[in-house]
Scaffold this active site. Structure first.
Site, PDB file in Angstrom:
ATOM      1  N   LYS A 192       0.848  -1.198   0.000  1.00 18.02           N
ATOM      2  CA  LYS A 192       0.000   0.000   0.000  1.00 18.02           C
ATOM      3  C   LYS A 192       0.884   1.249   0.000  1.00 18.02           C
ATOM      4  O   LYS A 192       2.036   1.173  -0.361  1.00 18.02           O
ATOM      5  CB  LYS A 192      -0.967  -0.055   1.185  1.00 18.02           C
TER       6      LYS A 192
HETATM    7  C1  LIG Z   1      -5.001  -4.513   1.231  1.00 13.29           C
HETATM    8  C2  LIG Z   1      -6.434  -4.183   1.198  1.00 13.29           C
HETATM    9  C3  LIG Z   1      -7.218  -4.283   2.332  1.00 13.29           C
HETATM   10  C4  LIG Z   1      -6.766  -4.911   3.617  1.00 13.29           C
HETATM   11  O1  LIG Z   1      -5.603  -4.432   4.128  1.00 13.29           O
HETATM   12  P1  LIG Z   1      -4.633  -5.399   5.010  1.00 13.29           P
HETATM   13  O2  LIG Z   1      -3.814  -4.402   5.752  1.00 13.29           O
HETATM   14  O3  LIG Z   1      -3.849  -6.214   4.046  1.00 13.29           O
HETATM   15  O4  LIG Z   1      -5.502  -6.205   5.889  1.00 13.29           O
HETATM   16  C5  LIG Z   1      -8.532  -3.875   2.246  1.00 13.29           C
HETATM   17  N1  LIG Z   1      -9.043  -3.395   1.103  1.00 13.29           N
HETATM   18  C6  LIG Z   1      -8.320  -3.295  -0.025  1.00 13.29           C
HETATM   19  C7  LIG Z   1      -8.960  -2.768  -1.260  1.00 13.29           C
HETATM   20  C8  LIG Z   1      -6.997  -3.689  -0.011  1.00 13.29           C
HETATM   21  O5  LIG Z   1      -6.279  -3.622  -1.133  1.00 13.29           O
END
Ligand SMILES: *Cc1c(COP(=O)(O)O)cnc(C)c1O
Length: 397
Positions: A192
């Site tokens: 992210k």
């Molecule tokens: C990565 C992601 C999540 C969840 O995040 P984590 O920290 O990996 O649990 C939720 N929504 C979207 C669209 C994502 O790409």
């Protein structure tokens, strides 16, 4: 023949400042967020204060992951077992997973041609289902028309939770993504916009919601030690009734994240310069369709999505295959076989009364997705886009 050789999963190193702060935390031995000295603000406290200030909201809770934040967001919103939750059919698996974890029942809403949630289908399903909760996933960083979203939320009295996993740093009409809804959730997972391996944030303007979220996250009776949380009296009523679903952030990860949050806007600019290079080159290939984006949308181009509308399933599979042989890794959301991080809604078979969504299937059938890690230079991005264009031309016939 042009070949690309860098890894699509290689992120940048943690900023030196973050490494030093993390080492200090390890030397101190005080890794747990509540293991602070009298009057001290832990790295986790500071991270929460700084992220709340970045977003311009009063309350922020750092926690163990983005998916965890989504889970306790729904619980803090007051969701009861069996309650329906409107949610994008085009999203990643942790989103319906979080709804399931909180006892909710996902009501999947179609994707539109611009890869945002289909607002007509949203209105229809809001009316039909009677759902009172809406988990809006800004999937792959595409912001739907937020003015219309807010209008729909008001008319149907929907409690809005924004999933900002791909819109940390983005905005709509100058208003930051994550400040429209009642709650917003962010991820600090490696792929992210900030990277602590795992991690998440929950933000809100509502003091009673944040009080519950803090209790759920595993604050024990130390809730008054949250500097980006509501005053103590908000916990009086709920402290005995709110279970501890242990999912805290720790000082080590917070130390790694703080310099990344302060550098976020500069990183977003770097992503966008890379995105524009790729977008411009692909625009020269008529077979590739990148939907136009609204002028109101300031997105973060940490990945790019495009479709090949004239291509059949075999041709798309060939594009993915040949691109990969030339070092360019594309994800195909239309694949029947869920692969890697991507899966299509019909592989979440635990969802009750799963609808069939022909429109979503049709749009996803030609939808390709590519990460743009900041370890790629601008020249790398031009090379990648040229390879994609060559491969698409090759597979067109
Ligand atoms: C990565 C992601 C999540 C969840 O995040 P984590 O920290 O990996 O649990 C939720 N929504 C979207 C669209 C994502 O790409």
């Amino acid at each position: 023949m042009k070949i690309f050789e860098k890894s699509f999963t290689q992120q940048e190193p943690i900023p030196e400042q973050g490494i030093e702060a993390a080492v200090d935390v390890m030397r101190s031995g005080r890794l747990h967020r509540y293991n602070s000295l009298p009057g001290e603000q832990s790295e986790t406290d500071l991270l929460e204060i700084e992220f709340a200030a970045y977003l311009g909201v009063p309350y922020c809770l750092a926690c163990s992951s983005g998916g965890y934040a989504l889970h306790i967001a729904m619980r803090a919103a007051g969701l009861q077992p069996g309650d329906k939750v409107l949610c994008n059919a085009f999203t990643l698996a942790p989103v319906p997973g979080a709804i399931h974890n909180s006892g909710g029942v996902p009501v999947l809403v179609d994707v539109a041609d611009d890869y945002c949630i289909d607002l007509d289908d949203l209105e229809l399903k809001a009316a039909e289902s009677g759902a009172k909760f809406f988990l809006l996933s800004h999937m792959r960083g595409h912001l739907a028309d937020m003015d219309r979203i807010m209008d729909i939320c008001q008319r149907f009295n929907l409690f809005l939770i924004e999933d900002c996993a791909h819109t940390m740093g983005a905005s709509w009409n100058g208003v930051k993504s994550g400040t429209f809804g009642d709650i917003a959730c962010f991820s600090a997972q490696t792929y992210k916009h900030v990277n602590s391996g795992e991690g998440g944030f929950l933000t809100t303007r509502h003091p009673e919601v944040m009080a519950r979220a803090i209790m759920y996250s595993g604050s024990y009776m130390l809730f008054d030690r949250h500097f980006a949380g509501p005053p103590k009296e908000f916990f009086d009523q709920i402290r005995y009734d709110t279970p501890n679903y242990s999912g805290r952030m720790d000082n080590l990860r917070a130390a790694i994240l703080r310099p990344q949050v302060s550098n976020l806007d500069a990183q977003c600019e770097k992503w966008n310069r890379r995105y524009i290079i790729i977008d411009n080159i692909m625009a020269g290939c008529p077979a590739i369709h990148v939907p136009a984006r609204s002028d109101a949308e300031k997105f973060v181009g940490s990945s790019i999505q495009f479709s090949l509308p004239g291509f059949d399933v075999d041709q798309i599979a060939r594009v993915v295959q040949i691109s990969s042989e030339r070092g360019v890794i594309l994800k195909w959301f239309g694949n029947n076989e869920p692969a890697d991080y991507t899966s299509r809604y019909d592989s979440w078979r635990y969802i009750q009364d799963m609808p069939t969504l022909p429109k979503t299937e049709q749009i996803l059938s030609t939808l390709l997705d590519m990460r743009i890690p900041l370890t790629f230079s601008e020249n790398d991005c031009a090379l990648i886009a040229e390879i994609i264009v060559e491969v698409v031309r090759e597979c067109q016939n």
